[in-house]
Design an enzyme around this catalytic site. Structure first.
Site, PDB file in Angstrom:
ATOM      1  N   HIS A 195      69.167   3.567  56.881  1.00 33.87           N
ATOM      2  CA  HIS A 195      69.868   4.825  56.624  1.00 33.87           C
ATOM      3  C   HIS A 195      70.109   5.591  57.919  1.00 33.87           C
ATOM      4  CE1 HIS A 195      71.628   8.100  54.491  1.00 33.87           C
ATOM      5  NE2 HIS A 195      70.972   8.899  55.317  1.00 33.87           N
ATOM      6  N   HIS A 235      77.977  10.640  55.966  1.00 33.29           N
ATOM      7  CA  HIS A 235      78.004   9.458  55.086  1.00 33.29           C
ATOM      8  C   HIS A 235      79.440   9.009  54.806  1.00 33.29           C
ATOM      9  CE1 HIS A 235      73.816  10.775  53.394  1.00 33.29           C
ATOM     10  NE2 HIS A 235      73.780  10.436  54.668  1.00 33.29           N
ATOM     11  N   HIS A 288      71.352  13.752  64.334  1.00 28.65           N
ATOM     12  CA  HIS A 288      72.738  14.217  64.416  1.00 28.65           C
ATOM     13  C   HIS A 288      73.029  14.944  65.735  1.00 28.65           C
ATOM     14  CE1 HIS A 288      72.967  13.073  60.275  1.00 28.65           C
ATOM     15  NE2 HIS A 288      72.083  13.971  59.900  1.00 28.65           N
ATOM     16  N   ASP A 327      73.708   6.829  59.281  1.00 27.08           N
ATOM     17  CA  ASP A 327      73.997   8.170  59.805  1.00 27.08           C
ATOM     18  C   ASP A 327      74.611   8.092  61.200  1.00 27.08           C
ATOM     19  OD1 ASP A 327      73.176   9.725  57.667  1.00 27.08           O
ATOM     20  OD2 ASP A 327      71.215  10.224  58.518  1.00 27.08           O
TER      21      ASP A 327
END
Length: 305
Positions: A237, A78, A264, A241
Site C-alpha cells: 500500500h 489512490h 506524501h 501511495d
C-alpha cells in the site's frame, strides 16, 4: 508512436470521504491530448479546476492535497495511482466535496471504474519525464531518491514495529517491466492503528474510516475478519501511495525510486527537488512503441485481475 491515453466514456460513482465521512460523487470524463489529470470542484458556486501538479500539492500530513484559489481536493493519491498504473495521461475528475471518496481503501475501485469506461489511445505522443541525474531528499532517517533508469521500478522500505507488519515483510522491490500493477499493487488497502483512529476522530478526522476501507490493527494483530489481500499488503500500500504521489508530476517517470519510511510530504519534496534542477531530467517521447521501456505499451483492455 507510443500514444497518450484517456477514457472512452463518462463514468460515475459515489463514496464517502475518509476524513470528512461525507458522501462524495465522483465523475471521470475523457480529456483532450495534453490536458493532464484535472480535478474539478463542481460543488462550489464557481467550479474550480485544479490540474494535478507537484507545485499544487499543499497539505501532506494525512494525504496528498491539491490546492488552488482556496479550493482543495484531498486524498488524490489512490486515484492518481490507478491512473499511473493504467497509463492514463488525460482525465477530468469532477468531485462534489473536498475529498476523493476512499472506496475500499485501495486503488482497485478506481482501476475498475477506468476499465469500465474503456481506455482510448489518442493521436499525440505520450510524454515521459526521464530522470538523468540522481535526486534525493532526506528528513532525519527517512529518505526518498530517484535515479536514472530506463523503465519504472520502485524499492520501498517501511519500519512499523508491529508484530503483524513484521510478519508480512517491511521491504518490497518492483520493476513494472515484469509486474502487473493491477494484479500485484492495486488491491492493497490503507492501514491504521485502532488507537490512532480514535485520536483522529477526536480531532474530527477519519470520520469515514472503517474496516470496510482500511486494515485496522490493535497492538498485536489485524482486527479485520477477512485478513490480508496480499501477504505483504502493508508495504504494497505504501508503494501504491508513492506511485500516486509521484504521478502528480504530470507525466510518467522513467526512473528508479528508492525510499525508506517516506510519505506524501517527502515524495512531493522529491518531485519539487527534481523539477528545480533542469539538468536532472528531460522530456522524452517514443516514435516506435517497441523502443519504449517494457511495461508502458501494455494492452489498453487489460483484464481486471
Amino acid at each position: 508512436m507510443l500514444k497518450q491515453r484517456t477514457i472512452k466514456s463518462i463514468v460515475k460513482t459515489v463514496g464517502i470521504g475518509l476524513h470528512s465521512g461525507r458522501k462524495v460523487e465522483l465523475t471521470l470524463r475523457p480529456a483532450a491530448p495534453g490536458t493532464g489529470i484535472v480535478f474539478s470542484r463542481v460543488d462550489l458556486p464557481t467550479p474550480v479546476d485544479i490540474p494535478a501538479s507537484a507545485m499544487s500539492i499543499g497539505d501532506t500530513r494525512l494525504a496528498s492535497v491539491l490546492q488552488k484559489d482556496g479550493a482543495r481536493v484531498s486524498t488524490v493519491e489512490h486515484l492518481m495511482s490507478a491512473c499511473a498504473g493504467l497509463g492514463i495521461d488525460n482525465l477530468y475528475v469532477d468531485v462534489t466535496a473536498e475529498e476523493i471518496p476512499i472506496m475500499d481503501g485501495s486503488a482497485a475501485s478506481f482501476v475498475f471504474l477506468i476499465q469500465s469506461a474503456g481506455i482510448e489511445e489518442q493521436n499525440a505522443p505520450k510524454r515521459f519525464i526521464k530522470v538523468t541525474k540522481p535526486v534525493e531528499i532526506r528528513d532525519g532517517d527517512k529518505f526518498a531518491r530517484l535515479d536514472p533508469f530506463f523503465g519504472f521500478k520502485l524499492k520501498f522500505t517501511i519500519d512499523f514495529r508491529h508484530p503483524a507488519v513484521d510478519k508480512t515483510g517491511q521491504e518490497l522491490e518492483v520493476d513494472f517491466a515484469n509486474t502487473s500493477y493491477v494484479r500485484e499493487i492495486a488491491r492493497a488497502r490503507t492501514f491504521g492503528f485502532a488507537h490512532e483512529v480514535e485520536m483522529m476522530r477526536e480531532l474530527g478526522l477519519a470520520r469515514g474510516g472503517s474496516m470496510d476501507n482500511a486494515i485496522v490493527l490493535d497492538e498485536y494483530r489485524i482486527l479485520n475478519n477477512d485478513g490480508l489481500r496480499y501477504d505483504d499488503e502493508f508495504v504494497k500500500h505504501k508503494m501504491l501511495d508513492a506511485i500516486g504521489d509521484l504521478y502528480v508530476v504530470g507525466h510518467p517517470l522513467l526512473a528508479s525510486y528508492t525510499a525508506y519510511k517516506s510519505g506524501h510530504g517527502l515524495n512531493n519534496a522529491l518531485l519539487r527537488e527534481l523539477l528545480a534542477h533542469e539538468d536532472a531530467y528531460e522530456i522524452v517521447t517514443f516514435d516506435d512503441p517497441q523502443s519504449a521501456p517494457k511495461g508502458f505499451a501494455f494492452d489498453t483492455q487489460t483484464a481486471f485481475a
